[in-house]
Every structure is written in C-alpha cells, then in structure tokens.
Write a protein that holds these residues in place. Structure first.
Motif, PDB file in Angstrom:
ATOM      1  N   LYS A 171       0.832  -1.188   0.000  1.00 27.39           N
ATOM      2  CA  LYS A 171       0.000   0.000   0.000  1.00 27.39           C
ATOM      3  C   LYS A 171       0.873   1.246   0.000  1.00 27.39           C
ATOM      4  CE  LYS A 171      -3.824  -2.212   2.487  1.00 27.39           C
ATOM      5  NZ  LYS A 171      -4.693  -2.153   3.683  1.00 27.39           N
ATOM      6  N   LYS A 172       0.240   2.383  -0.207  1.00 28.14           N
ATOM      7  CA  LYS A 172       0.972   3.640  -0.228  1.00 28.14           C
ATOM      8  C   LYS A 172       1.620   3.902   1.128  1.00 28.14           C
ATOM      9  CE  LYS A 172       0.407   8.536  -1.359  1.00 28.14           C
ATOM     10  NZ  LYS A 172      -0.557   9.606  -1.730  1.00 28.14           N
ATOM     11  N   ASP A 173       2.892   4.320   1.100  1.00 31.90           N
ATOM     12  CA  ASP A 173       3.662   4.654   2.308  1.00 31.90           C
ATOM     13  C   ASP A 173       3.809   3.454   3.245  1.00 31.90           C
ATOM     14  OD1 ASP A 173       3.824   7.244   1.363  1.00 31.90           O
ATOM     15  OD2 ASP A 173       2.002   7.887   2.405  1.00 31.90           O
ATOM     16  N   GLU A 174       3.821   2.248   2.711  1.00 31.91           N
ATOM     17  CA  GLU A 174       4.035   1.055   3.531  1.00 31.91           C
ATOM     18  C   GLU A 174       5.464   0.570   3.275  1.00 31.91           C
ATOM     19  OE1 GLU A 174       1.747  -3.143   4.586  1.00 31.91           O
ATOM     20  OE2 GLU A 174       1.456  -2.190   2.632  1.00 31.91           O
ATOM     21  N   TYR A 175       6.385   0.990   4.138  1.00 30.32           N
ATOM     22  CA  TYR A 175       7.806   0.741   3.910  1.00 30.32           C
ATOM     23  C   TYR A 175       8.403  -0.160   4.992  1.00 30.32           C
ATOM     24  CZ  TYR A 175       7.308   4.638   0.675  1.00 30.32           C
ATOM     25  OH  TYR A 175       6.899   5.460  -0.343  1.00 30.32           O
ATOM     26  N   ASN A 176       7.707  -1.217   5.358  1.00 31.46           N
ATOM     27  CA  ASN A 176       8.286  -2.142   6.326  1.00 31.46           C
ATOM     28  C   ASN A 176       9.369  -2.973   5.642  1.00 31.46           C
ATOM     29  OD1 ASN A 176       6.833  -4.098   4.848  1.00 31.46           O
ATOM     30  ND2 ASN A 176       5.054  -3.843   6.156  1.00 31.46           N
ATOM     31  N   PRO A 177      10.232  -3.661   6.413  1.00 33.93           N
ATOM     32  CA  PRO A 177      11.411  -4.336   5.824  1.00 33.93           C
ATOM     33  C   PRO A 177      11.095  -5.327   4.719  1.00 33.93           C
ATOM     34  CG  PRO A 177      11.621  -4.198   8.200  1.00 33.93           C
ATOM     35  CD  PRO A 177      10.237  -3.693   7.872  1.00 33.93           C
ATOM     36  N   LYS A 178       9.942  -5.994   4.780  1.00 35.92           N
ATOM     37  CA  LYS A 178       9.656  -6.982   3.751  1.00 35.92           C
ATOM     38  C   LYS A 178       9.341  -6.349   2.399  1.00 35.92           C
ATOM     39  CE  LYS A 178       4.735  -7.390   4.986  1.00 35.92           C
ATOM     40  NZ  LYS A 178       3.693  -8.325   5.467  1.00 35.92           N
ATOM     41  N   ASN A 179       9.123  -5.026   2.374  1.00 34.66           N
ATOM     42  CA  ASN A 179       8.832  -4.332   1.121  1.00 34.66           C
ATOM     43  C   ASN A 179      10.028  -3.544   0.595  1.00 34.66           C
ATOM     44  OD1 ASN A 179       6.182  -5.231   1.227  1.00 34.66           O
ATOM     45  ND2 ASN A 179       5.469  -3.434   2.339  1.00 34.66           N
ATOM     46  N   THR A 180      11.177  -3.686   1.226  1.00 31.24           N
ATOM     47  CA  THR A 180      12.348  -2.899   0.830  1.00 31.24           C
ATOM     48  C   THR A 180      13.550  -3.818   0.621  1.00 31.24           C
ATOM     49  OG1 THR A 180      12.965  -2.525   3.149  1.00 31.24           O
ATOM     50  CG2 THR A 180      11.531  -0.889   2.107  1.00 31.24           C
ATOM     51  N   ILE A 181      14.590  -3.263   0.002  1.00 36.00           N
ATOM     52  CA  ILE A 181      15.853  -3.967  -0.190  1.00 36.00           C
ATOM     53  C   ILE A 181      16.926  -3.194   0.561  1.00 36.00           C
ATOM     54  CG2 ILE A 181      17.604  -4.683  -1.857  1.00 36.00           C
ATOM     55  CD1 ILE A 181      15.456  -5.016  -3.915  1.00 36.00           C
ATOM     56  N   PRO A 182      17.611  -3.813   1.531  1.00 33.64           N
ATOM     57  CA  PRO A 182      18.639  -3.089   2.284  1.00 33.64           C
ATOM     58  C   PRO A 182      19.847  -2.779   1.418  1.00 33.64           C
ATOM     59  CG  PRO A 182      18.647  -5.415   2.873  1.00 33.64           C
ATOM     60  CD  PRO A 182      17.466  -5.205   1.976  1.00 33.64           C
ATOM     61  N   THR A 183      20.399  -1.589   1.596  1.00 34.94           N
ATOM     62  CA  THR A 183      21.608  -1.187   0.881  1.00 34.94           C
ATOM     63  C   THR A 183      22.600  -0.601   1.863  1.00 34.94           C
ATOM     64  OG1 THR A 183      20.717   1.032   0.421  1.00 34.94           O
ATOM     65  CG2 THR A 183      20.300  -0.681  -1.225  1.00 34.94           C
ATOM     66  N   VAL A 184      23.865  -0.719   1.546  1.00 32.18           N
ATOM     67  CA  VAL A 184      24.936  -0.123   2.337  1.00 32.18           C
ATOM     68  C   VAL A 184      25.897   0.567   1.396  1.00 32.18           C
ATOM     69  CG1 VAL A 184      24.759  -1.795   4.228  1.00 32.18           C
ATOM     70  CG2 VAL A 184      26.234  -2.279   2.289  1.00 32.18           C
ATOM     71  N   LYS A 185      26.753   1.410   1.914  1.00 33.01           N
ATOM     72  CA  LYS A 185      27.704   2.129   1.079  1.00 33.01           C
ATOM     73  C   LYS A 185      28.659   1.151   0.396  1.00 33.01           C
ATOM     74  CE  LYS A 185      27.697   6.534   3.537  1.00 33.01           C
ATOM     75  NZ  LYS A 185      28.527   7.532   4.263  1.00 33.01           N
ATOM     76  N   HIS A 186      28.922   1.443  -0.876  1.00 34.88           N
ATOM     77  CA  HIS A 186      29.854   0.659  -1.700  1.00 34.88           C
ATOM     78  C   HIS A 186      29.424  -0.795  -1.826  1.00 34.88           C
ATOM     79  CE1 HIS A 186      32.260   4.232  -1.235  1.00 34.88           C
ATOM     80  NE2 HIS A 186      32.345   4.048   0.078  1.00 34.88           N
TER      81      HIS A 186
END
Length: 392
Positions: A171-186
């Motif tokens: 849904k809109k503005d639903e940014y829990n961890p299962k909906n995202t991909i973790p990124t780190v520098k480099h």
C-alpha cells in the motif's frame, strides 16, 4: 423526454430474423410490442453494417491534431531526453492546451514509451569504427571458428548490490522491511571473479583476492586458463579472447602469451556486449540476488554453487548464436546494443535441458523471429560497403 430502454441483442436478432422472413414493420411491432421507428432503425443498421450490436463510442475528440502529434513525435525522436512538460509548452505556443497525461497517451499510440536510459561504455568515433570493422570482418565466419575460441572476462559482484529489479505489492507509504531492499555504502563489500568458457563447457571459476594487476593476471593464466583448456580437451589451434584492459595488454602479459604460442583474438575496445560471457555473468548475478547471501564468504560459496549449475549446452547455444552479435552491431551502426535479458538466457537454458518441447517452438525459429523483429524496428539502411543481410 426520458431516455428509452435499450433492446437486448437477442431481441434485435429476432427482429432481423422476422424481417428476413418477409414480415412487415407493423406485424413485427405487434408481435414483439415495439414501435415501428425502433424496428426501422435496427433493420437499417443491419442492412448497412451487417450487425445489430452497438458501435463502440468514439469518445471525446482528440485535443491534439494529427499535425500536432507529428510535431511532438518528431521532437521526441530528434531529442529523446525531451520532457513531457517541454512538449506541453511547445503545443501551448501553437494554441493547443493539453496535460502531460495526454502527451504520454499520444506518444504511446505512436509506439514511444518513457524508459530509463541505459548506462553503457563511452564510445568515441575510433571505437565505433573498430566495432564495425570487427563485425564486418567476422560476419561470415563459420560456426566452427567460433567454437575454437576461449572467451574470458572478470566481473565484480557486490554483496548487497542491486543485481536485479525486484517488485513488491504494497500500500501507499508502507515501507516495512519486507517491502524494501537493504543497501549499504559501496555495496557492502564485493568479490572479483574471473572465468573462461568455450562452446563445450566452462572453465575454472577463480576468486581474485586483493588488487588485480598485471602480475596477478599472469598468475591466473597458467593456474586457471591452461588447466581449463586441458580439462575441456580443447585441441590445437584454439584462440584466446580477452578485452583490452591495461592488465591484459601489458608488456609482460603479451610476452607470456607469445612464449606459450597462444593466438589472441583481436578485440575492439569498449565492447563488453560482444563478449558472450557477459550473458553468463548477468544470469549469475540474478541468481545470487535471489539467494541473498549474508557475508562475503557466503557470497563466494553461492557464486561457486550457482556457476556450477549452468549446463554445458548453454555455452554451446551462446556460441552458436554469436553471429547475431555481429548483425546487431551493424544494425546499430557500431554502437552498443543491450545484452540479452535474463529471460532470453533462461530460454536457452530450458532449451538445453529439453524442457521446451511441449511448447512446440523451434529454437532457430524463435531466435530468427526475435532478431528479425529487432532489425525491422531499427529500419536500418545499410551502406553499400556493408555486407547485405539477405541470407537471414
């Protein structure tokens, strides 16, 4: 006057059938309880269009005239980075006020779609000419000649790199961890891999530790390249391919290749799309992203496991269809073209495993269709100096 009830298709068909039987309007009207004017309209439509259903409504007239559509289409073809707001302003100056959504719909009707720009190596005029020369020189090479080439390259694989596009339902503005991909520098660290392959199989995948230089590359060749050649039982006369990276063209590397009497394929600079091993690297990165390794040691292990899963027939298919690379380079007038997608490579893998028989699709027909369609889209006009492609 209130809007009258619309007759269903069954009644309209019955009216036409009765009319065909020779009955008059009044007789049909008394039998079905409908007015003669209604019957006349239905029968006249049937006589004119041979149908009783309603025509599709035309909707609101297009706000952009054919001349305006031609103008914005021409502007986009000349300047692909033109924004929709720029096109809105251009039409406004001609007296037509439209929204950006109308601009998008009009361009889509003309086969144009907004896409992300691809990142490709910078090509100078000397690179373009070299690529065209390579493609024309090898366009008519026999398949047996490509089967004698050992292709090689290095690649960098990041631990948390975005190796493939992932989409989720949320849904809109639903940014829990299962909906995202973790990124780190480099990218959270990476590993460098080297490998080679030819038509009958893959070589030994090697993890490069530390900074890659000419001395390290000269250690890889005797410790990995030559054992791979012996393991794959390549006969005499095989050709080694590597790009024009400085560590490949260093004086020490050339001297080592000369002492071992290895024939090296002359390669145009800035041409990763011509190396079929890039297709394998791409598919490997997609598979690694699906496995989601947690650390560099796990990443190396996953790379070795996934690389070993590629069947030898995939290598044969890549070499068998290598002539298509030459055709694409000529069709794009020397510029880079997009490397085969993961779906296309997966098709090759399935064909190698004989799992596509139920689709009753011949591999050669499928490939020829894909490239014929691509060439027809480009609408290229070949110069007389170029070889014709009528043999396709």
């Amino acid at each position: 006057m209130a809007k009258t009830r619309e007759l269903c298709k069954d009644i309209r068909d019955k009216i036409v059938d009765l009319h065909k039987a020779g009955m008059g309007y009044r007789t049909i009207g008394k039998q079905l309880g409908e007015k003669s004017t209604t019957l006349g309209a239905i029968i006249r439509k049937w006589k004119k269009f041979k149908m009783t259903v309603n025509h599709r409504l035309s909707g609101a007239p297009c706000k952009i005239s054919p001349r305006g559509a031609s103008m914005i289409t021409r502007n986009v073809r000349d300047q692909p980075r033109t924004t929709r707001q720029d096109l809105v302003n251009d039409l406004k100056r001609t007296g037509t006020t439209v929204s950006k959504k109308t601009i998008r719909n009009t361009l889509r009707r003309h086969g144009l779609k907004s896409c992300s720009t691809l990142k490709v190596p910078l090509l100078k005029s000397v690179h373009v000419l070299a690529r065209l020369k390579f493609a024309n020189d090898h366009l008519d090479d026999q398949e047996e000649e490509w089967e004698e080439i050992m292709w090689s390259d290095e690649t960098k694989i990041e631990l948390f790199g975005l190796n493939s596009t992932r989409r989720v339902w949320r849904k809109k503005d639903e940014y829990n961890p299962k909906n995202t991909i973790p990124t780190v520098k480099h990218g959270g660290g990476n590993i460098i891999l080297w490998d080679c392959f030819y038509a009958k199989g893959k070589g030994r995948l090697h993890h490069i530790e530390g900074r890659m230089d000419g001395a390290m590359y000269r250690e890889i060749l005797p410790n990995n390249l030559l054992p791979s050649v012996r393991a794959l039982k390549m006969g005499r006369g095989w050709v080694f391919q590597h790009d024009n990276d400085p560590i490949h063209t260093a004086r020490g590397t050339k001297e080592w290749l000369r002492k071992k009497h290895l024939k090296v394929l002359e390669w145009p600079s800035q041409s990763p799309d011509l190396n079929p091993i890039e297709n394998l690297w791409r598919e490997l990165k997609v598979r690694i992203a699906q496995r989601q390794p947690r650390n560099l040691k796990d990443l190396e292990k996953v790379c070795m496991e996934e690389w070993a899963k590629f069947p030898a027939a995939v290598c044969a298919n890549l070499v068998k269809n290598y002539r298509k690379h030459m055709i694409s380079v000529i069709a794009n007038k020397g510029f880079l073209y997009q490397i085969f997608s993961s779906a296309f490579l997966m098709y090759q893998i399935l064909m190698s495993c004989n799992k596509m028989n139920y689709l009753k699709i011949k591999q050669c027909d499928f490939l020829d269709f894909c490239f014929r369609f691509r060439l027809s889209q480009l609408k290229c006009t070949y110069d007389k100096n170029y070889r014709t492609l009528h043999a396709l």
